[in-house]
Design a protein around this motif. Structure first.
Motif, PDB file in Angstrom:
ATOM      1  N   TRP A   3      -6.410 -14.337 -12.712  1.00 37.62           N
ATOM      2  CA  TRP A   3      -5.278 -13.548 -12.134  1.00 37.62           C
ATOM      3  C   TRP A   3      -3.699 -14.230 -12.488  1.00 37.62           C
ATOM      4  N   TYR A   4      -3.767 -15.616 -12.266  1.00 39.68           N
ATOM      5  CA  TYR A   4      -2.646 -16.298 -12.286  1.00 39.68           C
ATOM      6  C   TYR A   4      -2.234 -16.443 -13.839  1.00 39.68           C
ATOM      7  N   ALA A   5      -3.065 -16.412 -14.573  1.00 39.09           N
ATOM      8  CA  ALA A   5      -2.801 -16.844 -15.918  1.00 39.09           C
ATOM      9  C   ALA A   5      -2.522 -15.376 -16.988  1.00 39.09           C
ATOM     10  N   THR A   6      -2.372 -14.230 -16.100  1.00 31.79           N
ATOM     11  CA  THR A   6      -2.143 -13.058 -16.669  1.00 31.79           C
ATOM     12  C   THR A   6      -0.552 -12.407 -16.220  1.00 31.79           C
ATOM     13  N   PRO A   7       0.271 -12.706 -17.408  1.00 37.42           N
ATOM     14  CA  PRO A   7       1.659 -12.291 -17.132  1.00 37.42           C
ATOM     15  C   PRO A   7       1.912 -10.880 -16.818  1.00 37.42           C
ATOM     16  N   GLY A   8       2.808 -10.563 -16.214  1.00 36.90           N
ATOM     17  CA  GLY A   8       3.358  -9.363 -15.947  1.00 36.90           C
ATOM     18  C   GLY A   8       3.130  -8.797 -14.500  1.00 36.90           C
ATOM     19  N   GLY A   9       2.894  -9.643 -13.498  1.00 37.44           N
ATOM     20  CA  GLY A   9       2.962  -9.242 -12.145  1.00 37.44           C
ATOM     21  C   GLY A   9       1.816  -8.428 -11.756  1.00 37.44           C
ATOM     22  N   LEU A  10       1.732  -7.675 -10.634  1.00 37.56           N
ATOM     23  CA  LEU A  10       0.703  -6.752  -9.999  1.00 37.56           C
ATOM     24  C   LEU A  10       0.396  -5.800 -11.046  1.00 37.56           C
ATOM     25  N   SER A  11       1.057  -5.208 -11.668  1.00 36.87           N
ATOM     26  CA  SER A  11       0.580  -4.227 -12.330  1.00 36.87           C
ATOM     27  C   SER A  11      -0.282  -4.517 -13.866  1.00 36.87           C
ATOM     28  N   SER A  12      -0.211  -5.735 -13.992  1.00 37.69           N
ATOM     29  CA  SER A  12      -0.862  -6.107 -15.181  1.00 37.69           C
ATOM     30  C   SER A  12      -2.304  -6.552 -14.649  1.00 37.69           C
ATOM     31  N   LEU A  13      -2.510  -6.698 -13.746  1.00 39.52           N
ATOM     32  CA  LEU A  13      -3.965  -7.024 -13.051  1.00 39.52           C
ATOM     33  C   LEU A  13      -5.192  -5.985 -13.042  1.00 39.52           C
ATOM     34  N   SER A  14      -6.216  -6.361 -13.550  1.00 37.35           N
ATOM     35  CA  SER A  14      -7.423  -5.842 -13.386  1.00 37.35           C
ATOM     36  C   SER A  14      -8.004  -5.595 -11.838  1.00 37.35           C
ATOM     37  N   ALA A  15      -8.631  -4.652 -11.416  1.00 37.30           N
ATOM     38  CA  ALA A  15      -9.236  -4.687 -10.251  1.00 37.30           C
ATOM     39  C   ALA A  15      -9.720  -6.126  -9.686  1.00 37.30           C
ATOM     40  N   PRO A  16     -10.635  -6.532 -10.534  1.00 34.30           N
ATOM     41  CA  PRO A  16     -11.214  -7.878 -10.033  1.00 34.30           C
ATOM     42  C   PRO A  16     -10.275  -8.965  -9.859  1.00 34.30           C
ATOM     43  N   GLN A  17      -9.221  -9.143 -10.732  1.00 33.13           N
ATOM     44  CA  GLN A  17      -8.082 -10.048 -10.716  1.00 33.13           C
ATOM     45  C   GLN A  17      -7.289  -9.729  -9.333  1.00 33.13           C
ATOM     46  N   LEU A  18      -7.032  -8.380  -9.058  1.00 33.77           N
ATOM     47  CA  LEU A  18      -6.178  -7.973  -7.989  1.00 33.77           C
ATOM     48  C   LEU A  18      -6.946  -8.511  -6.674  1.00 33.77           C
ATOM     49  N   ALA A  19      -8.171  -8.424  -6.535  1.00 32.03           N
ATOM     50  CA  ALA A  19      -8.885  -8.729  -5.591  1.00 32.03           C
ATOM     51  C   ALA A  19      -9.031 -10.467  -5.322  1.00 32.03           C
ATOM     52  N   ALA A  20      -9.090 -11.007  -6.545  1.00 28.42           N
ATOM     53  CA  ALA A  20      -8.949 -12.530  -6.324  1.00 28.42           C
ATOM     54  C   ALA A  20      -7.580 -12.968  -6.095  1.00 28.42           C
ATOM     55  N   ALA A  21      -6.575 -12.403  -6.670  1.00 28.15           N
ATOM     56  CA  ALA A  21      -5.078 -12.699  -6.027  1.00 28.15           C
ATOM     57  C   ALA A  21      -4.962 -12.380  -4.456  1.00 28.15           C
ATOM     58  N   ARG A  22      -5.440 -11.294  -3.922  1.00 30.50           N
ATOM     59  CA  ARG A  22      -5.383 -10.942  -2.776  1.00 30.50           C
ATOM     60  C   ARG A  22      -6.070 -11.783  -1.890  1.00 30.50           C
ATOM     61  N   ARG A  23      -7.214 -12.336  -2.204  1.00 29.68           N
ATOM     62  CA  ARG A  23      -8.001 -13.267  -1.674  1.00 29.68           C
ATOM     63  C   ARG A  23      -7.102 -14.613  -1.317  1.00 29.68           C
ATOM     64  N   SER A  24      -6.637 -15.067  -2.716  1.00 28.34           N
ATOM     65  CA  SER A  24      -5.742 -16.256  -2.778  1.00 28.34           C
ATOM     66  C   SER A  24      -4.435 -16.144  -1.784  1.00 28.34           C
ATOM     67  N   TYR A  25      -3.848 -15.083  -1.755  1.00 28.68           N
ATOM     68  CA  TYR A  25      -2.758 -14.881  -1.062  1.00 28.68           C
ATOM     69  C   TYR A  25      -3.060 -14.911   0.461  1.00 28.68           C
ATOM     70  N   ASP A  26      -4.259 -14.534   0.981  1.00 25.22           N
ATOM     71  CA  ASP A  26      -4.706 -14.128   2.435  1.00 25.22           C
ATOM     72  C   ASP A  26      -4.944 -15.638   2.625  1.00 25.22           C
ATOM     73  N   LEU A  27      -5.566 -16.569   2.112  1.00 28.02           N
ATOM     74  CA  LEU A  27      -5.937 -17.960   2.110  1.00 28.02           C
ATOM     75  C   LEU A  27      -4.475 -18.730   2.319  1.00 28.02           C
ATOM     76  N   TRP A  28      -3.824 -18.549   1.379  1.00 27.07           N
ATOM     77  CA  TRP A  28      -2.352 -19.155   1.305  1.00 27.07           C
ATOM     78  C   TRP A  28      -1.580 -18.643   2.653  1.00 27.07           C
TER      79      TRP A  28
END
Length: 65
Positions: A3-28
């Motif tokens: 997800w972090y290698a996909t440019p364009g912010g939230l709107s550019s993320l697929s559903a699995p990438q969005l879920a992974a980014a959310r998990r990362s944010y929650d941990l951080w």
């Protein structure tokens, strides 16, 4: 692609990438509550994508030298 290698912010993320980014944010955010109160999930994703792009560019420059 991560997800972090996909440019364009939230709107550019697929559903699995969005879920992974959310998990990362929650941990951080659980480890950095002060910063998390200042930075939204959207800001976190944009920052991580930007830092990753900068890192890739720096690595490419070093390989050219």
């Amino acid at each position: 692609m991560a997800w972090y290698a996909t440019p364009g912010g939230l709107s550019s993320l697929s559903a699995p990438q969005l879920a992974a980014a959310r998990r990362s944010y929650d941990l951080w955010s659980s480890g950095n509550p002060g910063l998390a109160s200042k930075y939204s999930f959207d800001s976190y994703v944009e920052y991580a994508q930007q830092r990753h792009a900068e890192s890739v560019a720096e690595t490419a420059e070093q390989e050219e030298d």
